[in-house]
Design an enzyme around this catalytic site. Structure first.
Site, PDB file in Angstrom:
ATOM      1  N   ASN A   9       0.795  -1.145   0.091  1.00 22.26           N
ATOM      2  CA  ASN A   9       0.161   0.062  -0.050  1.00 22.26           C
ATOM      3  C   ASN A   9       0.711   1.264   0.039  1.00 22.26           C
ATOM      4  OD1 ASN A   9      -1.937   2.039   0.455  1.00 22.26           O
ATOM      5  ND2 ASN A   9      -2.432   1.502   2.514  1.00 22.26           N
ATOM      6  N   LYS A  11       0.068   4.282  -0.095  1.00 27.53           N
ATOM      7  CA  LYS A  11      -0.427   5.410   0.552  1.00 27.53           C
ATOM      8  C   LYS A  11      -0.402   6.608  -0.501  1.00 27.53           C
ATOM      9  CE  LYS A  11      -0.061   2.986   5.024  1.00 27.53           C
ATOM     10  NZ  LYS A  11       0.147   3.300   6.315  1.00 27.53           N
ATOM     11  N   HIS A  97      -9.482   1.012   5.589  1.00 30.92           N
ATOM     12  CA  HIS A  97      -7.973   1.397   5.997  1.00 30.92           C
ATOM     13  C   HIS A  97      -8.199   2.146   7.517  1.00 30.92           C
ATOM     14  CE1 HIS A  97      -3.751   2.630   6.886  1.00 30.92           C
ATOM     15  NE2 HIS A  97      -3.628   1.422   6.096  1.00 30.92           N
ATOM     16  N   GLU A  99      -6.663   4.661   8.365  1.00 31.25           N
ATOM     17  CA  GLU A  99      -6.569   6.031   8.053  1.00 31.25           C
ATOM     18  C   GLU A  99      -7.752   6.743   7.514  1.00 31.25           C
ATOM     19  OE1 GLU A  99      -2.913   5.465   5.889  1.00 31.25           O
ATOM     20  OE2 GLU A  99      -1.889   4.723   7.816  1.00 31.25           O
ATOM     21  N   GLU A 169      -4.787  -4.899  10.965  1.00 30.75           N
ATOM     22  CA  GLU A 169      -3.875  -3.880  11.081  1.00 30.75           C
ATOM     23  C   GLU A 169      -4.265  -2.973  12.550  1.00 30.75           C
ATOM     24  OE1 GLU A 169      -2.286  -2.422   6.747  1.00 30.75           O
ATOM     25  OE2 GLU A 169      -3.661  -1.308   7.425  1.00 30.75           O
ATOM     26  N   GLY A 175       3.078   2.454  10.929  1.00 27.44           N
ATOM     27  CA  GLY A 175       3.941   3.535  10.518  1.00 27.44           C
ATOM     28  C   GLY A 175       4.771   3.737  11.954  1.00 27.44           C
ATOM     29  N   SER A 215       4.074  -2.075  10.371  1.00 25.04           N
ATOM     30  CA  SER A 215       5.186  -2.069  10.334  1.00 25.04           C
ATOM     31  C   SER A 215       6.072  -3.625   9.921  1.00 25.04           C
ATOM     32  CB  SER A 215       5.711  -1.787  11.682  1.00 25.04           C
ATOM     33  OG  SER A 215       5.427  -0.547  12.062  1.00 25.04           O
TER      34      SER A 215
END
Ligand code: 13P
Length: 252
Positions: A9, A11, A97, A99, A169, A175, A215
């Site tokens: 991904n 992003k 996701h 985010e 996730e 991240g 990660s």
């Protein structure tokens, strides 16, 4: 029975040239990978999709989009239609996701509609779920993940759920460089597979791929991917560099 899926991904990263460069490098570096049990997926930003698709046409690497709208067309300025993605031959789409849940206010309810739209258009949704650090510290991770999985997916029929890929996730691992331990990840994957078994049946639950994201990198990929219920990875940072992404592919 289940295929491993290693998906990068990207992003909101990389210029067009950088994206083409990275996709070309990955393509050449995995050309000798004859492991038919791995599906490699690149999920760049929308504006890269057609160009990279062209670049990958003689490769087995698949393409995915990072999101889609829940309607096929209409007055939704700035949105991307699942029908349009399917029309240009995109195979996967990330739905839910963290985010997007966090910055775009996407709820389980709207995500359930996006899942329907993706499936109706023949796209394979990669449905993300995961708890925040606060939720884990307060022992709410099972409840939160169960709720995200139930509300986003459990309206689907058995035939439909078989078309979905799930991705655990944990938000605190995205991240941050902090990875869930393989024991923590395996526990959540097996918990979710049990939910699928209860709602559908054993055979269906066993056929669905559940990816881990947060990660994942060459140093921890082997251990995570050797867990019985971890069927691949959804990779952010380490997918922006061909060498680390391909190392992860090779750790399957
Ligand atoms: P990182 O690998 O950068 O933690 O990102 C994971 C992710 O969010 C993939 O969708």
């Amino acid at each position: 029975m289940r295929k491993y899926i290693i998906a990068g991904n990207w992003k909101m990263n990389l210029t067009l040239e950088e994206g083409y460069g990275l996709a070309s490098e990955i393509k050449w570096m995995v050309a000798d990978e004859v492991n038919n049990n791995i599906e490699i997926v690149i999920i760049p930003s929308y504006i890269h999709l057609s160009g990279i698709q062209n670049l990958l046409k003689d490769s087995s690497i698949k393409l995915g989009a990072q999101n889609c709208h829940h309607k096929n067309s209409g007055a939704y300025t700035g949105e991307i239609s699942p029908a349009a993605l399917a029309n240009i031959g995109i195979k996967y789409v990330i739905i839910g996701h963290s985010e997007r849940r966090q910055y775009n206010g996407e709820t389980n309810e709207i995500l359930a509609e996006k899942i329907n739209a993706a499936i109706e258009n023949g796209l394979t949704p990669i449905y993300c779920f995961g708890e925040t650090l606060w939720e884990r510290e307060n022992n709410l991770e099972l409840t939160i993940n169960e709720c995200q999985v139930r509300e986003g997916l459990f309206h689907l029929t058995e035939d439909q759920i078989k078309k979905v890929v799930l991705a655990y996730e944990p938000v605190w691992a995205i991240g941050t460089g902090k990875t869930a331990t393989s024991a923590q990840a395996q526990q959540m994957h097996s918990f979710v597979r049990e939910l699928l078994k209860e709602k559908y049946n054993k055979e269906t639950a066993e056929s669905i791929s559940i990816l881990y994201g947060g990660s994942m990198k060459p140093e921890n990929a082997k251990e995570l991917l050797s867990c019985p219920d971890i069927d691949g990875g959804l990779i952010g940072g380490a997918a922006l560099e061909s060498r680390s992404f391909v190392e992860i592919v090779k750790s399957v």
